[in-house]
Design a protein around this motif. Structure first.
Motif, PDB file in Angstrom:
ATOM      1  N   GLY A 156       0.881  -1.361   0.068  1.00 35.51           N
ATOM      2  CA  GLY A 156       0.170  -0.036  -0.063  1.00 35.51           C
ATOM      3  C   GLY A 156       0.962   1.262  -0.009  1.00 35.51           C
ATOM      4  N   MET A 157       0.226   2.305  -0.530  1.00 38.95           N
ATOM      5  CA  MET A 157       0.954   3.563  -0.505  1.00 38.95           C
ATOM      6  C   MET A 157       0.106   4.612   0.278  1.00 38.95           C
ATOM      7  N   ALA A 158       0.370   5.154   1.366  1.00 41.39           N
ATOM      8  CA  ALA A 158      -0.367   6.055   1.960  1.00 41.39           C
ATOM      9  C   ALA A 158       0.341   7.279   1.783  1.00 41.39           C
ATOM     10  N   GLY A 159      -0.571   8.384   1.963  1.00 35.41           N
ATOM     11  CA  GLY A 159       0.044   9.763   2.009  1.00 35.41           C
ATOM     12  C   GLY A 159      -1.014  10.672   1.718  1.00 35.41           C
ATOM     13  N   LEU A 160      -0.919  12.163   1.799  1.00 27.30           N
ATOM     14  CA  LEU A 160      -2.228  13.012   1.543  1.00 27.30           C
ATOM     15  C   LEU A 160      -1.921  13.254   0.028  1.00 27.30           C
ATOM     16  N   GLU A 200      -9.216   1.245   3.147  1.00 32.07           N
ATOM     17  CA  GLU A 200      -8.857   0.617   2.104  1.00 32.07           C
ATOM     18  C   GLU A 200      -7.359   0.241   2.246  1.00 32.07           C
ATOM     19  N   VAL A 201      -6.507   0.920   2.561  1.00 29.94           N
ATOM     20  CA  VAL A 201      -5.060   0.889   2.533  1.00 29.94           C
ATOM     21  C   VAL A 201      -4.888  -0.240   3.521  1.00 29.94           C
ATOM     22  N   MET A 202      -5.436   0.004   4.666  1.00 30.86           N
ATOM     23  CA  MET A 202      -5.091  -0.886   5.939  1.00 30.86           C
ATOM     24  C   MET A 202      -5.870  -2.163   5.528  1.00 30.86           C
ATOM     25  N   GLY A 203      -6.723  -2.201   5.017  1.00 30.27           N
ATOM     26  CA  GLY A 203      -7.432  -3.673   4.830  1.00 30.27           C
ATOM     27  C   GLY A 203      -6.770  -4.525   3.835  1.00 30.27           C
TER      28      GLY A 203
END
Ligand SMILES: Nc1ncnc2c1ncn2[C@@H]1O[C@H](COP(=O)(O)OP(=O)(O)OP(=O)(O)O)[C@@H](O)[C@H]1O
Ligand SMILES: [Mg+2]
Length: 501
Positions: free
Chosen positions: A284-288, A456-459
């Motif tokens: 996953g790629m998280a960020g604002l 979504e990104v965590m799941g």
């Protein structure tokens, strides 16, 4: 005496060749309230609004606005009467400046000439009133989607609209911009403006909506006050069955490193990003918004010039200069911007599906196979369309996105990068896309999933890379996932340092 409803759309029927988009739906909107319009992709939300605005003419039904029956022939008539719409797919005139876009069709004149000075000043006044930071002299095409949207909203406000339709307005906004929009909506409703708000984002609905109407397959299902609903109830109304809005990744063995990114830089947008991606993994790629995730994906896919660092696939260094080379090397990218770099409007669903890998179909093209492959994904993703020969522009926004998902799944890449894969996609189809991604990982493919949706990104992810302003600030293993932690590293330059085990 104030009327109970500022707008009543009664028994509206709208048919397209082969599609009954609206089968007699009713919508009643109270002044000064936010009325959410919900429903799966293709339920008819945008179509109803286009009937209201005079973009489409309904086959039958009645529209009562401000106590009188109305028939708008075009959007200008609707605007003049006080109804405006911020479209799902914005269509500004990119080569004109902001002021000109704002006052298009009603420019102030002095003698025989356009009064540019007044136009500019009026724009400034309007932006000031709404607390917007937009330069009226900037070319419309140079603005971010968020800014363009703000201009559209300003335009609606400038017409003193009584009803403002917002069709998925937040799909490309950052969190601060969303807050700003909500503040504007609050000001509007305080001035008795009614806002019809279309969105697939549940949290938004429960934050701002007073009333909620749900459509399914062109039919009215329910209208309720938001306070009488909860997420589960709402999903059940929309989908017609109970389900959750999340499909967690199925466990599968994680294999060797397939992609290695080492100190990747692309100007200032991406700075020294390094990570490894394994077979069977969803990274996953998280960020604002603006963190550099899309730019990282584009750099890997050969769409953006690399200014430093190396990319290896299966241990071999790659020198990718174009998307064609990336595809040849087994890398695919589903872009976030379906209009800009995604769909080809006039072409059919078949053409849009097979286009990324035409060679597969030989010469002359094997049309039978092209059709069969397309039908397979239309079915798997439950894409709503009368046929695979339909031009893609005729599909609803979410269904267009599904076709693009199918396009990249079809290339069967070793590395699939998906950028906001479920944006604008309804809950049911979202679960289908999640399950397809999960299945691909299970087959040993590697996936990078950029997503701004925390659940979504965590799941879905095995690990999550977090970025902030072009820098990679952290990488978390599944057992370390924590939304507050992710947010912390997404909002500052501070780096995540693993605690010693
Ligand atoms: N111009 C058109 N020609 C033919 N069919 C159309 C046209 N516009 C919409 N449709 C069809 O009408 C139906 C309703 O589409 P609409 O765009 O209103 O859905 P929506 O509820 O807004 O969905 P989404 O959430 O995906 O935006 C769909 O089946 C769509 O394919
Ligand atoms: Mg729509």
């Amino acid at each position: 005496m104030q009327q109970e409803y500022v707008l009543e759309m009664i028994d509206i029927v709208k048919e397209f060749p082969g599609v009954k988009a609206l089968q007699g739906v009713t919508l009643k909107v109270r002044p000064g309230k936010v009325h959410a319009l919900m429903g799966e992709n293709g339920a008819g939300k945008s179509t109803l609004m286009k009937c209201l605005l005079g973009i489409y003419q309904a086959n039958s039904g009645k529209i009562i606005y401000d106590g009188k029956e109305v028939h708008f022939k075009n959007t200008q008539e609707a605007l003049n009467a006080g109804i405006s719409m911020i479209h799902q797919e914005l269509s500004p005139v990119p080569e004109r400046n902001v002021s000109e876009n704002l006052w298009l069709g009603r420019v102030p004149v002095k003698g025989f000439k356009v009064d540019h000075k007044k136009m500019r000043q009026d724009s400034l006044d309007l932006f000031k009133r709404l607390n917007l930071d937009v330069n009226p002299d900037a070319k419309m095409g140079s603005l971010t989607v968020a800014k363009m949207q703000m201009v559209e909203i300003a335009k609606a406000v400038s017409y003193d609209s009584k009803v403002i339709v917002m069709d998925e307005p937040t799909s490309s906004l950052t969190e601060t911009e969303v807050e700003h929009l909500f503040k504007i909506i609050e000001d509007l409703t305080a001035r008795n403006v009614a806002v019809i708000y279309i969105s697939h984002k549940m949290e938004e609905i429960f934050r701002i909506a007073d009333d909620v109407t749900v459509f399914r397959d062109g039919c009215h299902v329910a209208t309720e006050e938001a306070k009488n609903l909860d997420i589960d109830k709402l999903i059940t109304l929309m989908v017609g069955r109970e389900m959750t809005d999340m499909f967690p990744k199925v466990d599968c063995p994680i294999g060797d490193v397939v992609l290695k990114v080492e100190n990747l830089s692309a100007g200032t947008a991406v700075r020294n990003v390094s990570f490894e991606l394994h077979r069977g993994e969803i990274l996953g790629m998280a960020g604002l918004v603006g963190a550099g995730r899309t730019e990282t994906a584009e750099a890997i896919f050969g769409m953006r010039h690399i200014t430093g660092g190396k990319i290896y696939k299966d241990g071999k260094e790659l020198h990718i200069k174009s998307p064609e080379q990336a595809i040849k090397n087994g890398i695919a990218l589903l872009t976030e911007d379906r209009r800009g770099s995604g769909i080809i409007g006039l072409l059919s669903i078949i053409d849009n599906t097979v286009i990324a890998d035409l060679k597969k179909y030989g010469f002359p093209l094997n049309h039978k196979k092209m059709r069969a492959d397309t039908e397979k994904y239309v079915e798997a993703l439950n894409t709503k369309t009368p046929s695979v020969d339909t031009p893609i522009k005729n599909l609803s926004g979410g269904n267009q996105q599904k076709v693009l998902v199918g396009r990249w799944l079809l290339t069967a890449p070793d590395v699939l990068i998906v950028d906001e894969p479920t944006r604008g996609i309804d809950v049911g189809a979202k679960a289908e896309i999640h399950s397809l991604l999960s299945k691909l990982a299970g087959e040993g493919k590697a996936i990078i999933m950029i997503s701004s949706e925390m659940p979504e990104v965590m799941g879905m992810s095995d690990r999550i890379v977090i970025m902030h302003e072009g820098l990679m600030t952290g990488i978390l293993d599944r057992n370390e996932f924590d939304s507050e932690l992710i947010l912390k590293f997404a909002t500052s330059d501070e780096k995540y340092v693993k605690e010693a085990q």
